[in-house]
Motif scaffolding. Structure first.
Motif, short mmCIF file in Angstrom:
data_model
loop_
_atom_site.label_atom_id
_atom_site.label_comp_id
_atom_site.label_asym_id
_atom_site.label_seq_id
_atom_site.Cartn_x
_atom_site.Cartn_y
_atom_site.Cartn_z
N VAL A 115 -19.95 21.25 12.89
CA VAL A 115 -20.55 21.97 11.77
C VAL A 115 -21.86 22.58 12.25
O VAL A 115 -22.50 22.09 13.18
N GLY A 116 -22.28 23.67 11.61
CA GLY A 116 -23.54 24.29 11.98
C GLY A 116 -23.57 24.72 13.43
O GLY A 116 -22.69 25.46 13.88
N GLU A 117 -24.54 24.21 14.18
CA GLU A 117 -24.71 24.59 15.57
C GLU A 117 -23.94 23.69 16.54
O GLU A 117 -24.03 23.87 17.76
N ASP A 118 -23.18 22.73 16.03
CA ASP A 118 -22.40 21.86 16.91
C ASP A 118 -21.43 22.69 17.76
O ASP A 118 -20.79 23.61 17.27
N LYS A 119 -21.30 22.30 19.01
CA LYS A 119 -20.35 22.95 19.91
C LYS A 119 -19.06 22.16 20.08
O LYS A 119 -18.04 22.69 20.51
N THR A 120 -19.10 20.87 19.75
CA THR A 120 -17.96 19.98 19.94
C THR A 120 -17.84 19.06 18.73
O THR A 120 -18.77 18.94 17.92
N PRO A 121 -16.71 18.35 18.59
CA PRO A 121 -16.64 17.28 17.58
C PRO A 121 -17.71 16.22 17.84
O PRO A 121 -18.20 16.06 18.96
N GLN A 122 -18.05 15.50 16.80
CA GLN A 122 -19.08 14.46 16.87
C GLN A 122 -18.44 13.12 16.52
O GLN A 122 -17.67 13.03 15.56
N ALA A 123 -18.75 12.09 17.29
CA ALA A 123 -18.15 10.77 17.08
C ALA A 123 -19.20 9.76 16.62
O ALA A 123 -20.36 9.80 17.05
N PHE A 124 -18.75 8.84 15.76
CA PHE A 124 -19.60 7.76 15.24
C PHE A 124 -18.79 6.47 15.31
O PHE A 124 -17.68 6.41 14.79
#
Length: 212
Positions: free
Chosen positions: A196-205
């Motif tokens: 989302v937004g400026e993210d270039k890749t998926p984000q993991a938590f």
């Protein structure tokens, strides 16, 4: 003992960008409900115990956790980031330190957050980092990890016009889960969200705990 080169590079990078970074990302969580949900779940699990954000940068996540009711402080490798955090959130505690040698006693913490703070650690040093996570958590204590998903590092050069460069290492959730397991930590929850937004890749938590 000579400090590993990656620590020297990361400290220089974040010392240089601290003020600009804090201004740019101060309100980032407001646009990320899933990120906030993971932080809220972590806060509820930790409850009244002591928690630390490891790699706190300018302190925005530490402050968010404090607003959720946690007894929380922050630790960062960059002295300049710690200065910014202390100035911005004078009611909270921040100190300088490294993930490779956390300044806490065995079993001292009920919770630890590494919010995008394992992303500069080379692969060969990660087992030591996760061993430190395990060491400082009390039995039953909780760990929350956030990182970018991927296989290739991103090299950031001259951020905000500063003459510094640093590699941001992306990782796969299965691999990070295995690192946690190798250190004696059990992953209980995994969330991967799309950029989302400026993210270039998926984000993991990942949420994990030290078995009691």
């Amino acid at each position: 003992m000579t400090e590993p080169e990656f620590l020297t590079a990361a400290r220089a990078f974040y010392d240089a960008v601290a003020v600009d970074y804090a201004d740019r990302y101060r309100d980032e969580l407001a646009a990320e409900p899933l990120d906030r949900a993971m932080l809220a779940a972590f806060a509820e699990l930790v409850g009244d115990g002591r928690a630390v954000e490891l790699g706190c940068g300018p302190g925005r996540v530490t402050d968010h956790l404090a607003r959720l009711g946690l007894d929380v402080s922050g630790l960062d490798l960059s002295p300049r980031m710690v200065e910014v955090a202390r100035a911005t959130y004078p009611g909270l505690r921040f100190e300088v330190g490294s993930l490779l040698e956390l300044p806490y006693a065995d079993g001292e913490l009920a919770g630890a957050v590494a919010w995008y703070s394992i992303i500069h650690t080379p692969e060969e040093h990660l087992p030591r980092v996760f061993a430190e996570f395990h060491r400082v958590l009390a039995p039953g204590g909780h760990l929350l990890l956030a990182f970018q998903v991927g296989d290739r590092p991103l090299r950031v050069d001259r951020p905000f016009g500063h003459p510094v460069v640093l590699d941001f290492r992306r990782r796969q959730p299965d691999h990070v889960t295995a690192l946690a397991a190798g250190a004696g930590l059990t992953v209980t929850t995994r969330l991967v969200r799309e950029p989302v937004g400026e993210d270039k890749t998926p984000q993991a938590f990942l949420l994990a705990h030290r078995p009691g």
